[in-house]
Design an enzyme around this catalytic site. Structure first.
Site, PDB file in Angstrom:
ATOM      1  N   GLU A  92       0.970  -1.134  -0.038  1.00 55.25           N
ATOM      2  CA  GLU A  92      -0.023  -0.119   0.104  1.00 55.25           C
ATOM      3  C   GLU A  92       1.014   1.177  -0.039  1.00 55.25           C
ATOM      4  OE1 GLU A  92      -2.631  -2.419   3.304  1.00 55.25           O
ATOM      5  OE2 GLU A  92      -2.266  -0.071   3.438  1.00 55.25           O
ATOM      6  N   CYS A 116       5.084  -6.308  15.532  1.00 49.46           N
ATOM      7  CA  CYS A 116       4.227  -5.357  16.667  1.00 49.46           C
ATOM      8  C   CYS A 116       2.871  -5.815  16.762  1.00 49.46           C
ATOM      9  CB  CYS A 116       4.560  -3.892  16.064  1.00 49.46           C
ATOM     10  SG  CYS A 116       6.253  -3.357  15.852  1.00 49.46           S
TER      11      CYS A 116
END
Ligand code: SAH
Length: 349
Positions: A92, A116
């Site tokens: 993206e 994360c």
């Protein structure tokens, strides 16, 4: 047979191509101008090149290797592209509009290996590094969405992936972006955001690249950071901050520390107090990002009151603080979310 991607090593490839045809130097300059300033979408559009050269370019190189799978626009002017890469894989990239600022946010890897816990990009790990050409391609595709009078002003490497895990491809691209005969965006308007890989931060300092560096902190102590940012257990906060200080000494650039505010996890007043202590004395900006929820993950955005309390403590502690506006929420502009929602739609639909 697949043609070479021109956006990979533009200078090397064009020099060889031009030499083989004994072309004068200005031809290469013309082509570069079309790529960067002219926003050319195809070789055929390079109208001050002889027709034959345009055809030969098209027979020698491809300009675009990805396809735009989705293009979304939010009310605030944010536009986001979901690109499907040659050979599969999706990434993206985003265009953000803020007054006269035109910022592009770009990806460096397919997926992310940092893991994360709150982030959509890393949910399925990392597939591969992007090539220099694939990174540059995002910039040039987004630039083509601008109106003729709009000027690109900033680049943030904050999309999918860990940029410092793919420096070999990223740096040549940023160089093209910064060069006067590229996009001419000054180094201080280019920000690289990293989970904090100390060795690579030091390398970046020594290369004297002088880009802005943003470090994703998300916790004020190792115990909490180990939970939120698992790579922290191998590279603890002390090492990251030492490397960050080293970068500051070399570059003279104010450091940015990003802190994604997660409800009931890292948003308590004592976390803010610890953060003040941790960063005291540094020339730094704390960029607080209220969490943008990701479907399927159990993390939430703190209340406006909790955000305000957190902010007040940081400011009272003498830190420079910025709360990032949430732009493009409705189009899943936080990293990795569009790809995820697209694959979820595919799964459920
Ligand atoms: N790997 C790099 C760059 C990619 S993410 C890094 O870790 O910095 C850019 C920033 O967006 C990081 O600070 C990241 O933690 C944050 N981010 C990721 N997902 C988010 C979400 N859902 N809401 C808010 N911020 C998010």
């Amino acid at each position: 047979m697949q043609l070479p991607h021109l956006l990979n090593d533009i200078d090397g490839q064009l020099a060889e191509w031009a030499a083989a045809r004994k072309l004068p130097k200005f031809r290469v300059k013309q082509i570069r101008r079309w790529l960067f300033e002219g926003r050319a979408g195809e070789f055929a559009a390079m109208s001050d090149l002889p027709q034959k050269l345009r055809e030969e370019l098209a027979e020698s190189f491809t300009l675009w290797t990805s396809t735009i799978t989705r293009h979304t626009t939010a009310d605030d002017g944010t536009e986001k592209l979901l690109l499907t890469l040659d050979g599969g894989g999706q990434i993206e990239c985003v265009l953000l509009r803020d007054k006269v600022r035109r910022t592009l946010c770009i990806s460096t890897q397919v997926g992310c290996g940092m893991g994360c816990v709150f982030c959509a990009s890393g949910l399925d790990g990392v597939d591969r590094n992007l090539t220099s050409g694939e990174i540059l391609e995002q910039v040039l595709l987004l630039q083509r969405l601008l109106d003729p009078q709009e000027r690109l002003s900033h680049i943030v490497v904050m999309g999918m992936g860990e940029p410092l895990a793919n420096l070999a491809a990223l740096l040549p691209t940023l160089d093209q972006i910064a060069r006067e005969d590229g996009l001419g965006i000054s180094h201080r308007r280019i920000t690289i955001s990293t989970v904090g890989l100390p060795k690579q931060i030091r390398k970046l300092a020594e290369l004297d690249t002088r880009y802005r560096l943003a470090i994703s902190l998300h916790a004020p102590n190792d115990e909490l950071r180990n939970q939120i940012v698992p790579v922290n257990s191998k590279m603890p906060l002390g090492e990251i901050l030492d490397a960050a200080d080293y970068y500051f000494e070399h570059s003279g650039r104010r450091l940015t520390f990003e802190y994604v505010l997660l409800s009931n996890l890292n948003d308590r007043p004592d976390h803010a107090q610890q953060l003040v202590k941790l960063l005291a004395g540094r020339t730094a900006l704390v960029n607080v990002i209220p969490y943008n929820p990701v479907a399927g993950l159990p993390y939430g955005t703190p209340s406006v009151e909790a955000q305000q309390v957190f902010r007040t403590i940081l400011e009272a502690g003498g830190l420079a603080v910025r709360f990032r506006h949430r732009k493009g929420d409705k189009i899943n502009a936080a990293c990795g979310q569009l790809r995820r929602s697209s694959s979820l739609t595919q799964i459920s639909g």
